[in-house]
Design a protein around this motif. Structure first.
Motif, PDB file in Angstrom:
ATOM      1  N   LEU A 238       0.819  -1.202   0.000  1.00 20.58           N
ATOM      2  CA  LEU A 238       0.000   0.000   0.000  1.00 20.58           C
ATOM      3  C   LEU A 238       0.860   1.261   0.000  1.00 20.58           C
ATOM      4  CD1 LEU A 238      -2.828   1.082   0.027  1.00 20.58           C
ATOM      5  CD2 LEU A 238      -2.919   0.747   2.495  1.00 20.58           C
ATOM      6  N   ILE A 239       1.938   1.293   0.779  1.00 17.45           N
ATOM      7  CA  ILE A 239       2.786   2.478   0.812  1.00 17.45           C
ATOM      8  C   ILE A 239       3.479   2.664  -0.544  1.00 17.45           C
ATOM      9  CG2 ILE A 239       5.008   1.558   1.640  1.00 17.45           C
ATOM     10  CD1 ILE A 239       3.253   4.667   3.022  1.00 17.45           C
ATOM     11  N   ALA A 240       3.806   1.560  -1.209  1.00 21.74           N
ATOM     12  CA  ALA A 240       4.399   1.665  -2.537  1.00 21.74           C
ATOM     13  C   ALA A 240       3.407   2.292  -3.515  1.00 21.74           C
ATOM     14  CB  ALA A 240       4.831   0.282  -3.030  1.00 21.74           C
ATOM     15  N   ALA A 241       2.138   1.925  -3.396  1.00 18.45           N
ATOM     16  CA  ALA A 241       1.122   2.503  -4.273  1.00 18.45           C
ATOM     17  C   ALA A 241       0.959   3.995  -4.013  1.00 18.45           C
ATOM     18  CB  ALA A 241      -0.212   1.779  -4.072  1.00 18.45           C
ATOM     19  N   LEU A 270       9.069   1.679   6.252  1.00 15.56           N
ATOM     20  CA  LEU A 270       8.816   1.114   4.932  1.00 15.56           C
ATOM     21  C   LEU A 270       8.979   2.159   3.846  1.00 15.56           C
ATOM     22  CD1 LEU A 270       5.674  -1.111   5.655  1.00 15.56           C
ATOM     23  CD2 LEU A 270       7.947  -1.928   5.040  1.00 15.56           C
ATOM     24  N   TRP A 271       8.457   3.373   4.137  1.00 17.33           N
ATOM     25  CA  TRP A 271       8.584   4.486   3.165  1.00 17.33           C
ATOM     26  C   TRP A 271      10.065   4.751   2.872  1.00 17.33           C
ATOM     27  CZ3 TRP A 271       4.873   7.858   0.862  1.00 17.33           C
ATOM     28  CH2 TRP A 271       5.437   8.962   0.226  1.00 17.33           C
ATOM     29  N   GLU A 272      10.867   4.848   3.938  1.00 18.38           N
ATOM     30  CA  GLU A 272      12.308   5.146   3.755  1.00 18.38           C
ATOM     31  C   GLU A 272      13.012   4.005   3.030  1.00 18.38           C
ATOM     32  OE1 GLU A 272      13.452   8.022   4.243  1.00 18.38           O
ATOM     33  OE2 GLU A 272      11.668   8.809   5.252  1.00 18.38           O
ATOM     34  N   ALA A 273      12.626   2.759   3.364  1.00 20.88           N
ATOM     35  CA  ALA A 273      13.261   1.620   2.698  1.00 20.88           C
ATOM     36  C   ALA A 273      12.965   1.608   1.218  1.00 20.88           C
ATOM     37  CB  ALA A 273      12.775   0.316   3.348  1.00 20.88           C
ATOM     38  N   LEU A 274      11.731   1.953   0.845  1.00 24.87           N
ATOM     39  CA  LEU A 274      11.394   2.009  -0.560  1.00 24.87           C
ATOM     40  C   LEU A 274      12.100   3.158  -1.268  1.00 24.87           C
ATOM     41  CD1 LEU A 274       7.563   1.225  -0.325  1.00 24.87           C
ATOM     42  CD2 LEU A 274       9.299  -0.200  -1.411  1.00 24.87           C
TER      43      LEU A 274
END
Length: 277
Positions: A238-241, A270-274
């Protein structure tokens, strides 16, 4: 018989049929010194119908923070009522922030239960599920919406969502694609003159409700086509989307945490990792 102590009374109001106004809420409106509502015109009709004469103030997403001191001051001295335009406050409206502030400041908070599109839709859906997940209004961007659906759905779970009439067809199509065309119940104009409750496969209902009118609540039945990974996996998708849609980090993290139940600090990670990947 209710004893009306000073406090913030969270009042459920009719979602359509005015006869669903409970006697207790009617009495609260008569006792109130102040009524806070999103649309004072709508709730003003109920206030007059109940025979109340309280002062009314609007409480919207844009002014809730500035209104909180005024409403809590009234609640310390007498009966202050929080009402939504229709249904139960705190469900997809700004009232939750007022209630949270009342708890922080030691103001009595009293529920006055009654109509709710959420519970009404579940009651007529007929799905035998262990859990019910309420996702409110899903993201408008298609990839984020489908990711949210996959994150929320499950084999022993029903998912309840609100949607505006002009986007119901698109949402049903996304449900069919993301969740392998599960059974869905469309509840339109609940308790109103043109009330409609229809159960069927998502794709079939997408064609039927491509163009419709009125307030809509959807209940998605249990499905095996949930996110392939629970918890952080659903949040990651979802954060990737949201990133692809150009959302801001803080807003995206808040929405993903709400939809998946993942801790917000984990969503930020997760945001930072992406971003790094």
């Amino acid at each position: 018989m209710t004893t009306w102590h000073p406090g913030l009374y969270v009042a459920a109001t009719p979602i359509g049929n005015l006869d669903d106004l409970t006697p207790r809420v009617g009495e609260a409106l008569r006792q109130a010194v102040l009524v806070a509502a999103e649309d004072t015109r709508v709730t003003g009709l109920l206030l007059r119908r109940a025979g109340g004469s309280a002062r009314m103030v609007s409480l919207t997403e844009h002014n809730v923070d500035s209104r909180i001191p005024e409403v809590l001051a009234a609640a310390r001295e007498g009966v202050a009522v929080l009402a939504s335009d229709a249904g139960t406050p705190g469900v997809s409206d700004p009232g939750a922030r007022l209630v949270a502030a009342a708890h922080r400041e030691g103001v009595r908070v009293v529920p006055l239960p009654g109509p709710s599109a959420l519970s009404a839709a579940i009651s007529v859906a007929g799905f035998d599920a262990v859990e019910a997940v309420f996702v409110g209004f899903l993201p408008r961007q298609r990839s984020a919406r489908q990711a949210a659906l996959r994150a929320a759905a499950g084999p022993a779970r029903m998912v309840v969502a609100f949607e505006s009439p002009n986007r119901v067809g698109a949402l049903l199509s996304d449900i069919a694609e993301a969740l392998q065309d599960p059974e869905v119940v469309v509840c339109r104009e609940l308790t109103k003159l043109h009330e409609e409750v229809v159960r069927g496969r998502a794709l079939e209902l997408a064609n039927r409700f491509g163009q419709t009118r009125g307030e809509v609540t959807l209940v998605i039945g249990p499905t095996a086509a949930a996110s392939s990974e629970a918890g952080s996996g659903g949040a990651r998708e979802l954060i990737a989307a949201f990133r692809r849609a150009g959302a801001k980090r803080a807003a995206a993290a808040a929405e993903v945490a709400r939809l998946t139940g993942a801790p917000r600090n984990e969503v930020y990670e997760l945001w930072e990792a992406l971003a790094e990947g």
